[in-house]
Enzyme design. Structure first.
Site, PDB file in Angstrom:
ATOM      1  N   ASP A 177       3.104  30.044   3.277  1.00 30.10           N
ATOM      2  CA  ASP A 177       3.425  28.899   3.812  1.00 30.10           C
ATOM      3  C   ASP A 177       4.029  28.899   5.264  1.00 30.10           C
ATOM      4  O   ASP A 177       4.104  27.794   5.981  1.00 30.10           O
ATOM      5  CB  ASP A 177       4.831  28.571   2.876  1.00 30.10           C
ATOM      6  CG  ASP A 177       4.457  28.282   1.367  1.00 30.10           C
ATOM      7  OD1 ASP A 177       3.670  27.230   1.277  1.00 30.10           O
ATOM      8  OD2 ASP A 177       5.238  28.833   0.629  1.00 30.10           O
TER       9      ASP A 177
ATOM     10  N   HIS B 283       7.818  37.544  -0.667  1.00 31.13           N
ATOM     11  CA  HIS B 283       7.231  37.422  -1.713  1.00 31.13           C
ATOM     12  C   HIS B 283       7.546  38.088  -2.639  1.00 31.13           C
ATOM     13  O   HIS B 283       7.713  39.320  -2.597  1.00 31.13           O
ATOM     14  CB  HIS B 283       5.682  37.651  -1.452  1.00 31.13           C
ATOM     15  CG  HIS B 283       4.855  36.693  -2.185  1.00 31.13           C
ATOM     16  ND1 HIS B 283       4.425  36.996  -3.551  1.00 31.13           N
ATOM     17  CD2 HIS B 283       4.390  35.455  -2.078  1.00 31.13           C
ATOM     18  CE1 HIS B 283       3.586  36.136  -4.346  1.00 31.13           C
ATOM     19  NE2 HIS B 283       3.501  35.319  -3.101  1.00 31.13           N
TER      20      HIS B 283
HETATM   21  C1  LIG Z   1       9.863  34.624  -2.066  1.00 34.61           C
HETATM   22  C2  LIG Z   1      11.018  35.164  -2.654  1.00 34.61           C
HETATM   23  C3  LIG Z   1      12.039  34.179  -3.665  1.00 34.61           C
HETATM   24  C4  LIG Z   1      11.129  36.433  -3.385  1.00 34.61           C
HETATM   25  O1  LIG Z   1      12.085  36.978  -3.821  1.00 34.61           O
HETATM   26  P1  LIG Z   1      12.217  38.329  -4.595  1.00 34.61           P
HETATM   27  O2  LIG Z   1      11.163  39.041  -4.940  1.00 34.61           O
HETATM   28  O3  LIG Z   1      13.288  37.927  -5.592  1.00 34.61           O
HETATM   29  O4  LIG Z   1      12.686  39.020  -3.506  1.00 34.61           O
HETATM   30  P2  LIG Z   1      14.230  39.911  -3.283  1.00 34.61           P
HETATM   31  O5  LIG Z   1      15.071  38.788  -3.580  1.00 34.61           O
HETATM   32  O6  LIG Z   1      14.466  40.946  -4.233  1.00 34.61           O
HETATM   33  O7  LIG Z   1      14.279  40.454  -1.808  1.00 34.61           O
HETATM   34  C5  LIG Z   1      14.691  41.898  -1.491  1.00 34.61           C
HETATM   35  C6  LIG Z   1      15.518  41.818  -0.262  1.00 34.61           C
HETATM   36  O8  LIG Z   1      14.852  41.155   0.907  1.00 34.61           O
HETATM   37  C7  LIG Z   1      15.663  39.843   1.386  1.00 34.61           C
HETATM   38  N1  LIG Z   1      14.624  38.932   1.552  1.00 34.61           N
HETATM   39  C8  LIG Z   1      13.779  38.404   0.821  1.00 34.61           C
HETATM   40  N2  LIG Z   1      13.072  37.402   1.202  1.00 34.61           N
HETATM   41  C9  LIG Z   1      14.008  37.068   2.230  1.00 34.61           C
HETATM   42  C10 LIG Z   1      13.668  35.893   3.234  1.00 34.61           C
HETATM   43  N3  LIG Z   1      12.758  35.192   3.270  1.00 34.61           N
HETATM   44  N4  LIG Z   1      14.798  35.998   4.437  1.00 34.61           N
HETATM   45  C11 LIG Z   1      15.765  36.856   4.322  1.00 34.61           C
HETATM   46  N5  LIG Z   1      15.952  37.843   3.232  1.00 34.61           N
HETATM   47  C12 LIG Z   1      15.078  38.121   2.668  1.00 34.61           C
HETATM   48  C13 LIG Z   1      16.568  39.540   0.033  1.00 34.61           C
HETATM   49  O9  LIG Z   1      17.818  38.845   0.568  1.00 34.61           O
HETATM   50  C14 LIG Z   1      16.706  41.320  -0.394  1.00 34.61           C
HETATM   51  O10 LIG Z   1      17.642  41.775   0.432  1.00 34.61           O
HETATM   52  P3  LIG Z   1      19.114  42.656  -0.376  1.00 34.61           P
HETATM   53  O11 LIG Z   1      18.214  43.744  -1.088  1.00 34.61           O
HETATM   54  O12 LIG Z   1      19.686  43.158   0.655  1.00 34.61           O
HETATM   55  O13 LIG Z   1      19.688  41.577  -1.434  1.00 34.61           O
HETATM   56  C15 LIG Z   1      11.988  35.523  -1.347  1.00 34.61           C
HETATM   57  O14 LIG Z   1      11.545  36.398  -0.692  1.00 34.61           O
HETATM   58  C16 LIG Z   1      12.153  34.245  -0.823  1.00 34.61           C
HETATM   59  O15 LIG Z   1      13.220  33.399  -1.140  1.00 34.61           O
HETATM   60  N6  LIG Z   1      11.637  33.882   0.308  1.00 34.61           N
HETATM   61  C17 LIG Z   1      11.966  32.574   0.951  1.00 34.61           C
HETATM   62  C18 LIG Z   1      11.342  31.259   0.334  1.00 34.61           C
HETATM   63  C19 LIG Z   1       9.868  31.383   0.530  1.00 34.61           C
HETATM   64  O16 LIG Z   1       9.098  31.580   1.487  1.00 34.61           O
HETATM   65  N7  LIG Z   1       9.053  31.107  -0.707  1.00 34.61           N
HETATM   66  C20 LIG Z   1       7.722  31.011  -0.873  1.00 34.61           C
HETATM   67  C21 LIG Z   1       7.086  31.980  -1.543  1.00 34.61           C
HETATM   68  S1  LIG Z   1       5.341  31.885  -1.309  1.00 34.61           S
END
Ligand SMILES: CC(C)(COP(=O)(O)OP(=O)(O)OC[C@H]1O[C@@H](n2cnc3c(N)ncnc32)[C@H](O)[C@@H]1OP(=O)(O)O)[C@@H](O)C(=O)NCCC(=O)NCCS
Length: 375
Positions: free
Chosen positions: A312, A261
């Site tokens: 979700d 998140h």
């Molecule tokens: C929700 C989301 C977009 C948040 O993204 P964010 O705040 O930009 O988080 P980041 O991309 O900075 O994540 C930090 C690290 O965790 C990893 N990470 C975060 N969510 C992950 C996931 N669901 N699966 C695998 N790795 C994940 C990222 O790859 C990143 O790794 P790195 O530092 O090696 O590059 C992201 O967690 C995601 O795409 N989740 C899956 C989609 C989802 O469930 N969305 C519903 C949200 S309510």
């Protein structure tokens, strides 16, 4: 332009004030108008929470009765919209059909371009009441079934089951659905709400703001995640495949939907409540498989990556167990989030300033335009 720090994805940027909800990542807490969501989920029906978001206070018995009467008497959709829904291609994604139906509601609304708080309140009630009817009509027509009209003597959640399946399930299942709507209703400046506020800030109408919110919610990084979670469960099939599946994804550095998140890095406060009702629903439908898969995925993700599930993750399988088609999960989210979007549209309009950020230009330098035959 002087050197500036760019906050990609607007991470950490505080774009405005809000009184609608507060996200406190450090203590894993989310409150609507000061009330913890998990308390609202246990103590209230969804209509009370919708009223709270829009009016700022929980309703008294008589206020709730009036609000419910307004919602129930606005559920019918026009025969014109029914015909349009019947003409939607069967392969169209229900988020696209929902977006089109809500846009059409704007075309039929006599106060569509009146932007006062009073007119917006009445329009909110109409959008709130009619969207589930349009979603359910699409749910049935794509299966070749007749549209079922709404019933006034049913609650918001009961009526949605009635319009989709022609019957209302047990009280426990309805409560689980109601809880999911309460938990999905609002989440401060997330992508779809911010989109709605940007649109409202131009003084466009509330239908446009909600249609924009629906469009932003569709993506798998936002609302579309509950569908993607279920696709993953269906791919995993059996609990004994779950650990290998997730370890493989982690090894390949794949994104695992339903985890992580932008704001909650130590867990999402809505998850324990939703998980409780998900497990109750699974028990009701005598399904042991999905909760087992959930536990394995969750434990492995926390152990290997220290990344926690988001809302979700439990809501996807809950909706599946209730009988909803996977591609209708996000339209259900829309039916709920309309309340949060509308509260934010009102808040934006009460103290409006056009939302118009800047960008740092990194394209080519100044160039001369050559006539087409010289290029
Ligand atoms: C929700 C989301 C977009 C948040 O993204 P964010 O705040 O930009 O988080 P980041 O991309 O900075 O994540 C930090 C690290 O965790 C990893 N990470 C975060 N969510 C992950 C996931 N669901 N699966 C695998 N790795 C994940 C990222 O790859 C990143 O790794 P790195 O530092 O090696 O590059 C992201 O967690 C995601 O795409 N989740 C899956 C989609 C989802 O469930 N969305 C519903 C949200 S309510």
């Amino acid at each position: 332009m002087a050197e500036v720090e760019i906050k990609k994805g607007l991470v950490g940027v505080i774009a405005d004030e809000t009184k609608v909800s507060e996200v406190m990542p450090d203590i894993n807490s989310l409150t609507y108008r000061g009330y913890a969501v998990q308390d609202l989920a246990e103590a209230c029906v969804f209509e009370e929470v919708a009223y709270l978001l829009l009016n700022g206070e929980l309703p008294s018995k008589s206020q709730l009765a009036k609000f419910q009467e307004e919602e129930r008497s606005n559920r019918e959709i026009s025969s014109n919209l029914k015909k349009i829904i019947q003409s939607y291609p069967n392969n169209a994604h229900p988020m696209d059909t929902t977006r089109t139906s809500v846009s059409h509601l704007g075309l039929e609304d006599s106060e569509a371009s009146t932007n006062t708080i009073e007119a917006n309140y009445k329009k909110f009630i109409r959008i709130f009441a009619k969207t589930p009817t349009a979603v359910a009509a699409n749910f049935r027509t794509r299966k070749g079934l007749d549209i079922i009209d709404p019933k006034k003597d049913l609650s918001f959640s009961e009526n949605f089951f009635h319009m989709c399946f022609g019957k209302v399930p047990s009280k426990d299942v309805v409560k689980a659905f109601d809880v999911s709507l309460i938990l999905y209703a609002e989440h401060s400046f997330n992508a779809s709400t911010f989109t709605s506020r940007v649109i409202a800030s131009t003084l466009a109408d509330i239908h446009s703001a909600i249609v924009g919110g629906i469009s932003a919610l569709k993506g798998p990084l936002h609302g579309g995640a509950n569908e993607a979670v279920m696709e993953m469960f269906l791919e995993i099939k059996e609990p004994e495949n779950a650990e290998k599946y997730i370890l493989n994804k982690i090894k390949n550095k794949d994104l695992i939907i339903g985890f992580g998140h932008r704001v909650y890095k130590k867990g999402d406060s809505r998850v324990p409540t939703m998980t409780k009702y998900y497990y109750k629903t699974a028990e009701f439908y005598k399904n042991e498989k999905f909760p087992k898969i959930s536990r394995i995925l969750e434990q492995t993700m926390i152990k290997e990556k220290n990344i926690f599930p988001n809302l979700d993750f439990p809501s996807g399988p809950t909706y599946y167990l209730m009988g909803f088609d996977v591609n209708f999960f996000t339209p259900i989210f829309v039916m709920s989030r309309i309340t949060g979007w509308s509260a934010h549209v009102n808040e934006q309009l009460k103290d409006n300033r056009l939302i118009r950020p800047l960008s740092k230009y990194t394209g080519s330098g100044h160039r001369k335009v050559l006539l087409i035959d010289k290029r």
